[in-house]
Design a protein around this motif. Structure first.
Motif, short mmCIF file in Angstrom:
data_model
loop_
_atom_site.label_atom_id
_atom_site.label_comp_id
_atom_site.label_asym_id
_atom_site.label_seq_id
_atom_site.Cartn_x
_atom_site.Cartn_y
_atom_site.Cartn_z
N LYS A 1 -38.49 -27.91 -96.41
CA LYS A 1 -37.52 -26.94 -96.92
C LYS A 1 -38.21 -25.69 -97.45
N VAL A 2 -39.30 -25.87 -98.21
CA VAL A 2 -40.04 -24.73 -98.76
C VAL A 2 -40.68 -23.93 -97.63
N PHE A 3 -41.26 -24.63 -96.66
CA PHE A 3 -41.91 -23.95 -95.53
C PHE A 3 -40.89 -23.12 -94.76
N ALA A 4 -39.71 -23.71 -94.50
CA ALA A 4 -38.67 -23.00 -93.75
C ALA A 4 -38.15 -21.80 -94.54
N LYS A 5 -38.12 -21.92 -95.84
CA LYS A 5 -37.62 -20.82 -96.69
C LYS A 5 -38.54 -19.61 -96.59
N LEU A 6 -39.85 -19.86 -96.44
CA LEU A 6 -40.83 -18.77 -96.40
C LEU A 6 -41.18 -18.33 -94.98
N LEU A 7 -40.63 -19.03 -93.99
CA LEU A 7 -40.90 -18.70 -92.58
C LEU A 7 -40.00 -17.53 -92.16
N HIS A 8 -40.62 -16.46 -91.65
CA HIS A 8 -39.84 -15.28 -91.28
C HIS A 8 -39.92 -15.02 -89.78
N THR A 9 -40.73 -14.08 -89.37
CA THR A 9 -40.73 -13.67 -87.95
C THR A 9 -42.08 -13.87 -87.28
N ASP A 10 -42.93 -14.72 -87.85
CA ASP A 10 -44.25 -14.92 -87.25
C ASP A 10 -44.11 -15.64 -85.91
N SER A 11 -44.70 -15.08 -84.88
CA SER A 11 -44.56 -15.64 -83.53
C SER A 11 -45.29 -16.98 -83.38
N TYR A 12 -46.20 -17.30 -84.29
CA TYR A 12 -46.93 -18.57 -84.24
C TYR A 12 -46.31 -19.64 -85.15
N GLY A 13 -45.19 -19.30 -85.78
CA GLY A 13 -44.52 -20.26 -86.66
C GLY A 13 -45.29 -20.54 -87.94
N ARG A 14 -45.92 -19.50 -88.51
CA ARG A 14 -46.72 -19.67 -89.73
C ARG A 14 -46.05 -18.94 -90.90
N ILE A 15 -46.54 -19.25 -92.09
CA ILE A 15 -46.09 -18.54 -93.28
C ILE A 15 -47.28 -17.88 -93.96
N SER A 16 -47.00 -16.89 -94.78
CA SER A 16 -48.06 -16.19 -95.51
C SER A 16 -48.57 -17.07 -96.65
N ILE A 17 -49.88 -17.22 -96.72
CA ILE A 17 -50.49 -18.00 -97.80
C ILE A 17 -50.22 -17.34 -99.15
N MET A 18 -50.31 -16.01 -99.19
CA MET A 18 -50.07 -15.30 -100.44
C MET A 18 -48.63 -15.48 -100.92
N GLN A 19 -47.67 -15.39 -99.99
CA GLN A 19 -46.26 -15.58 -100.36
C GLN A 19 -46.01 -16.99 -100.88
N PHE A 20 -46.62 -17.97 -100.25
CA PHE A 20 -46.45 -19.35 -100.71
C PHE A 20 -47.07 -19.55 -102.09
N PHE A 21 -48.27 -19.00 -102.28
CA PHE A 21 -48.93 -19.16 -103.57
C PHE A 21 -48.14 -18.46 -104.68
N ASN A 22 -47.58 -17.28 -104.37
CA ASN A 22 -46.75 -16.58 -105.35
C ASN A 22 -45.48 -17.38 -105.67
N TYR A 23 -44.95 -18.06 -104.66
CA TYR A 23 -43.78 -18.92 -104.85
C TYR A 23 -44.12 -20.05 -105.84
N VAL A 24 -45.28 -20.67 -105.64
CA VAL A 24 -45.71 -21.76 -106.53
C VAL A 24 -45.91 -21.22 -107.95
N MET A 25 -46.57 -20.08 -108.05
CA MET A 25 -46.82 -19.47 -109.36
C MET A 25 -45.51 -19.17 -110.08
N ARG A 26 -44.54 -18.64 -109.33
CA ARG A 26 -43.25 -18.29 -109.92
C ARG A 26 -42.54 -19.55 -110.43
N LYS A 27 -42.58 -20.62 -109.64
CA LYS A 27 -41.94 -21.88 -110.05
C LYS A 27 -42.59 -22.44 -111.31
N VAL A 28 -43.91 -22.41 -111.34
CA VAL A 28 -44.63 -22.92 -112.51
C VAL A 28 -44.29 -22.09 -113.74
N TRP A 29 -44.24 -20.77 -113.55
CA TRP A 29 -43.91 -19.89 -114.67
C TRP A 29 -42.50 -20.16 -115.19
N LEU A 30 -41.55 -20.35 -114.28
CA LEU A 30 -40.17 -20.62 -114.68
C LEU A 30 -40.07 -21.91 -115.49
#
Length: 453
Positions: free
Chosen positions: A141-170
């Motif tokens: 679910k988290v992977f799909a939420k951060l998956l946008h238009t990458d032709s290789y079906g990948r997500i940005s490491i920075m975006q994922f790490f920021n997502y984790v940081m934001r959740k921890v902060w909350l």
């Protein structure tokens, strides 16, 4: 049977009725005995026919009363232990650094510019290696939420790490706020939030310059913004979830940045310059130095062009003390006028404009307030504008559902609420609206002159 025989038998039967009437207490006791008997029979029968009721878990626990000191202490300790356990479940700095190292190690080429990416397979590998605390973040679910238009079906490491940081902060912030939730019911009262902000001040470098004698005024200024916008019904409490969902806490914690720009500080309600500005305005308006504002003193607010009719309504509807306004009420007034596009501010002003308390503005209400604008125009030597023209413009701007009535929701939906309210309460605001085309033309000419030079 002969009636004589019946009468004889009746006379022969002993009198079973008591000569003396039962007392009221005896009747109540008898009634209670009968009730207990029949209720016990009914309850016992119900138990035999409804055994599955035993499987329903208990869902209501009574809060301890004020005199139940031991139960209150037990509840406080239980909550403290629970919050400590939740805090230990969060990622600490070392674990976050380890997570970043693992993500960087498992990045999936090719990179997009300088941005590292990761596919789902490596994403799951990092999840297995990062430990139990990180498991909740490594889901499809988290992977799909951060998956946008990458032709290789990948997500940005920075975006994922920021997502984790934001959740921890909350979660950290929620636990921190919950420590001040004295009632333990998921909301903060005004005194709870005041304590939270007061203890937060030493951790905010941008507030280092504040004198301790100003702390109480700063706390009051900060807390009013939370309650003005998040407690529209004035219940005196705010849900912790609402505090986390809004941006106010972000603005407050932004003051941890030692290099925060001057422009950012000026636009941040919680900054020291902003708080000193608002309090300084209050002191300047208070000519008799009694710590309160009269209607005459408040009339000098801003450009000193608000109508007396509007000011009368402010002092009729808002909380005053012997006809004068204290600092807390003044803060609500300032927040409403400085944020006229916001629904909470429009609700505040709409209540003042709704002189008949009907829940809508009609032609009479508009005329009542605009007549004061016309009078001020005469005093300043300007030709009064026809009310009919202004009324038609207001209804054209708002486009209410009912062509004769303007509701609060109509104002909010029109996105013209700030313009409409300004026209009705402030001569300077009306003049600016009336001459908007000329002002735009002057701005364009000035810009052209600057370009030529």
């Amino acid at each position: 049977m002969d009636w004589k025989e019946v009468l004889r038998r009746r006379l022969a039967t002993p009198n079973t009725r008591p000569n003396k009437k039962k007392s009221e207490q005896e009747l109540k006791d008898e009634e209670m005995d009968l009730f207990t008997k029949y209720y016990s029979e009914w309850k016992g029968g119900r138990k035999t026919t409804n055994e599955f009721y035993k499987t329903i878990p208990r869902f209501y626990y009574r809060l301890p009363a004020e005199d139940e000191v031991l139960l209150q202490k037990l509840r406080e300790e239980s909550r403290a232990v629970f919050l400590q356990r939740k805090s230990r479940e969060l990622l600490d700095n070392e674990e976050l650094q380890n997570l970043w190292f693992l993500l960087d190690k498992h990045q999936t080429p090719p990179m997009i510019g300088e941005e590292a990416m990761i596919n789902y397979e490596n994403f799951l590998k990092v999840g297995e290696k990062s430990g139990a605390k990180c498991k909740q973040f490594f889901t499809a679910k988290v992977f799909a939420k951060l998956l946008h238009t990458d032709s290789y079906g990948r997500i940005s490491i920075m975006q994922f790490f920021n997502y984790v940081m934001r959740k921890v902060w909350l979660h950290q912030t929620r636990i921190g706020l919950s420590l001040y939730d004295v009632a333990g019911q998921g909301y903060l009262r005004e005194s709870d939030l005041e304590n939270y902000i007061l203890e937060l001040i030493p951790t905010l470098p941008q507030l280092d310059g504040l004198e301790k004698s100003f702390y109480s005024f700063y706390v009051c200024t900060a807390v009013r913004k939370f309650f003005f916008f998040l407690d529209p019904l004035r219940t005196g409490k705010i849900k912790i979830q609402d505090i986390l969902a809004c941006s106010f806490l972000d603005d407050l914690l932004e003051l941890r940045d030692e290099e925060l720009s001057k422009e950012s500080q000026e636009t941040n309600w919680f900054s020291a310059p902003s708080a000193l500005r608002v309090y300084g305005q209050y002191l300047n308006l208070d000519k008799d130095h009694n710590g309160m504002l009269s209607k005459e003193e408040l009339s000098r607010y801003g450009t000193a062009t608000m109508t007396n009719v509007f000011l009368d309504r402010v002092f009729q509807e808002c909380l005053t003390y012997d006809g004068e306004m204290d600092y807390k009420t003044y803060l609500d007034f300032v927040l409403a006028l400085e944020n006229r596009k916001e629904p909470a501010a429009l609700q505040y002003i709409f209540k003042l404009l709704d002189i008949e308390n009907k829940g809508y503005l009609n032609v009479f209400s508009l005329n009542y307030f605009f007549r004061a604008i016309q009078e001020l125009m005469k005093i300043h030597g300007q030709d009064p504008v026809s009310f009919q023209d202004v009324k038609d413009e207001i209804f054209d701007m708002v486009k209410p559902k009912d062509p004769l009535k303007i509701s609060l929701q109509d104002l909010i939906n029109s996105n013209q609420g700030d313009t409409v309210t300004t026209i009705l309460i402030d001569l300077n605001g009306f003049w600016t609206y009336e001459n908007r085309e000329a002002l735009v033309a002057n701005d364009s000419e000035n810009s052209a002159d600057l370009d030529d030079t």
